[in-house]
Design an enzyme around this catalytic site. Structure first.
Site, PDB file in Angstrom:
ATOM      1  N   ASP A   1      -1.297   9.195 -10.662  1.00  9.70           N
ATOM      2  CA  ASP A   1      -1.307   8.093 -11.636  1.00  9.70           C
ATOM      3  C   ASP A   1       0.111   7.721 -12.053  1.00  9.70           C
ATOM      4  OD1 ASP A   1      -4.037   8.068 -11.531  1.00  9.70           O
ATOM      5  OD2 ASP A   1      -4.346   9.172 -13.397  1.00  9.70           O
TER       6      ASP A   1
ATOM      7  N   ASN B   1      -2.058  12.843  -4.055  1.00  2.24           N
ATOM      8  CA  ASN B   1      -3.074  13.326  -4.986  1.00  2.24           C
ATOM      9  C   ASN B   1      -3.497  14.757  -4.650  1.00  2.24           C
ATOM     10  OD1 ASN B   1      -3.349  11.127  -6.742  1.00  2.24           O
ATOM     11  ND2 ASN B   1      -4.763  10.069  -5.359  1.00  2.24           N
TER      12      ASN B   1
ATOM     13  N   GLU C   1      -4.455   2.351  -4.318  1.00  2.00           N
ATOM     14  CA  GLU C   1      -3.004   2.248  -4.169  1.00  2.00           C
ATOM     15  C   GLU C   1      -2.587   0.888  -3.613  1.00  2.00           C
ATOM     16  OE1 GLU C   1      -4.468   4.528  -0.454  1.00  2.00           O
ATOM     17  OE2 GLU C   1      -5.089   4.153  -2.525  1.00  2.00           O
TER      18      GLU C   1
ATOM     19  N   ASP D   1       0.862  -1.173   0.000  1.00  2.00           N
ATOM     20  CA  ASP D   1       0.000   0.000   0.000  1.00  2.00           C
ATOM     21  C   ASP D   1       0.903   1.229   0.000  1.00  2.00           C
ATOM     22  OD1 ASP D   1      -3.070   0.851   0.782  1.00  2.00           O
ATOM     23  OD2 ASP D   1      -1.587   2.262   1.556  1.00  2.00           O
TER      24      ASP D   1
END
Length: 392
Positions: A270, A261, A296, A253
């Site tokens: 991304d 983000n 993620e 993770d």
């Protein structure tokens, strides 16, 4: 009983309908380029049949050369369509010999030996059909063998009919004809050609459907952003497997990914996901499969591997990702990842059980400060990485 002209007409009508069908399929599915090639090949053969019928009524040397050239060219295009479908890119081994044979045929026909021209052309077509049959038989390991067996059979039967046509001319010593050959082998060849064209059309539809199914299945099991397999693929491949002591699952993770983000924007996020996918893909091989579960979260399933080796691979992935740098408008970005590893049991554990164990170890790594890999309940911190220039 049908006469020779009727047989030729039947072949032309059958071929025209098939080529129209192939073109319609291609317009609906442009990615199926081999279908377009099949349609073009059949259309060339239809032109051959029509001109051959004309040549039988009003023979001329120039028309003879065109008729023979179209016959070789039509089957060459069909052979190239087989190469397209099977992924064989060595087109030259079919194109160059065929062009050479067509040149020889044109030369001997120009000298008045049209019978020799027919023999050369029949031999060329036989070679192309044989090559098609062999390619479908050898190169089609990943496809439906039953369909490929029928393709090989039809190619062989059609090739045999052209062999008989050439054999009749050879036996009779008909080196110069002056007219279109008309014998039992030619009539048999016309019947076989109609049957093979019909069969080829049906098989092309089947192969197109099979290819479309394969592509659709690949799309439904592939994560479009990273190109890794997705959760559906994980369930399909390992959902019914019993995980023994030498099978493990590493769950990863990305640390503080929401902050990445928020601070840098989703396009940068991304890029980070794709960069981690590139890192984890480097360790994917036989017995090691990488998946993106969503968001993620990523998973690596490892088979035939000890606990120590599984932990080593998971740690290397964590360290390698920590050195990756993503350029952004706010400056270079480095991210880290936390991981947890779960193992199967001697009695065989389910995928859900091993995933739950790996997930628990992952959250233990998060609570312990992130940027580390933990195996079960035993913490093993990864090797220290260089301080991030901008940490996620």
């Amino acid at each position: 009983m049908l006469d020779y002209s009727s047989l030729l007409l039947a072949a032309a009508l059958s071929g025209t309908c098939l080529s129209i069908t192939m073109f319609a399929i291609w317009f609906a599915a442009p990615q199926a380029r081999f279908v377009l090639t099949v349609g073009c090949g059949i259309l060339v053969l239809v032109a051959h049949v029509v001109l051959f019928w004309r040549y039988a009524r009003d023979p001329s040397p120039w028309l003879c050369q065109i008729v023979l050239a179209l016959l070789s060219l039509g089957f060459l295009v069909l052979c190239l369509s087989a190469m397209q479908y099977l992924g064989v890119r060595d087109y030259g081994r079919a194109i160059l010999p065929t062009l050479a044979a067509m040149a020889v045929c044109a030369g001997v026909t120009y000298l008045g030996l049209d019978g020799v021209g027919f023999i050369v052309t029949y031999a060329t077509v036989t070679a192309l059909l044989t090559l098609m049959g062999v390619m479908f038989w050898i190169k089609g390991g990943g496809h439906d063998r039953r369909i490929l067996l029928v393709v090989s059979f039809l190619s062989s039967v059609c090739a045999l009919s052209f062999v008989l046509c050439a054999a009749v001319l050879l036996v009779k010593g008909q080196w110069t004809l002056g007219v279109a050959p008309d014998n039992w082998a030619e009539r048999l060849n016309s019947v076989v050609a109609v049957a093979c064209m019909t069969g080829l059309g049906a098989l092309t539809l089947s192969l197109h459907h099979l290819q479309a199914q394969t592509e659709l299945k690949a799309e439904t099991m592939t994560d479009p952003l990273t190109g890794l397999m997705n959760r559906r693929a994980l369930t399909a491949f390992y959902g019914e497997r019993a995980f023994g002591p030498f099978m493990s699952v590493a769950m990863f993770d990305l640390d503080h990914f929401k902050k990445t983000n928020d601070a840098f924007g989703h396009p940068v996020g991304d890029q980070v996901l794709r960069r981690f996918a590139t890192v984890i893909r480097k360790y994917a091989r036989t017995g090691v499969d990488a998946f993106r579960l969503g968001g993620e979260e990523f998973v690596l399933v490892m088979s035939r591997m000890t606990e120590e080796k599984a932990y080593e691979i998971a740690s290397k992935i964590s360290v390698a990702f920590g050195t990756e740098v993503v350029a952004t408008q706010l400056g270079p970005l480095r991210s880290t990842v936390s991981g947890g590893v779960g193992f199967g049991g001697t009695g065989g554990s389910s995928l859900d059980d091993v995933l739950a164990e790996a997930d628990a170890a992952l959250y233990a790594a998060k609570r312990a400060g992130r940027n580390r890999v933990i195996v079960q309940n035993k913490e093993r911190k990864t090797d220290q990485v260089e301080p991030a220039l901008r940490s996620a």
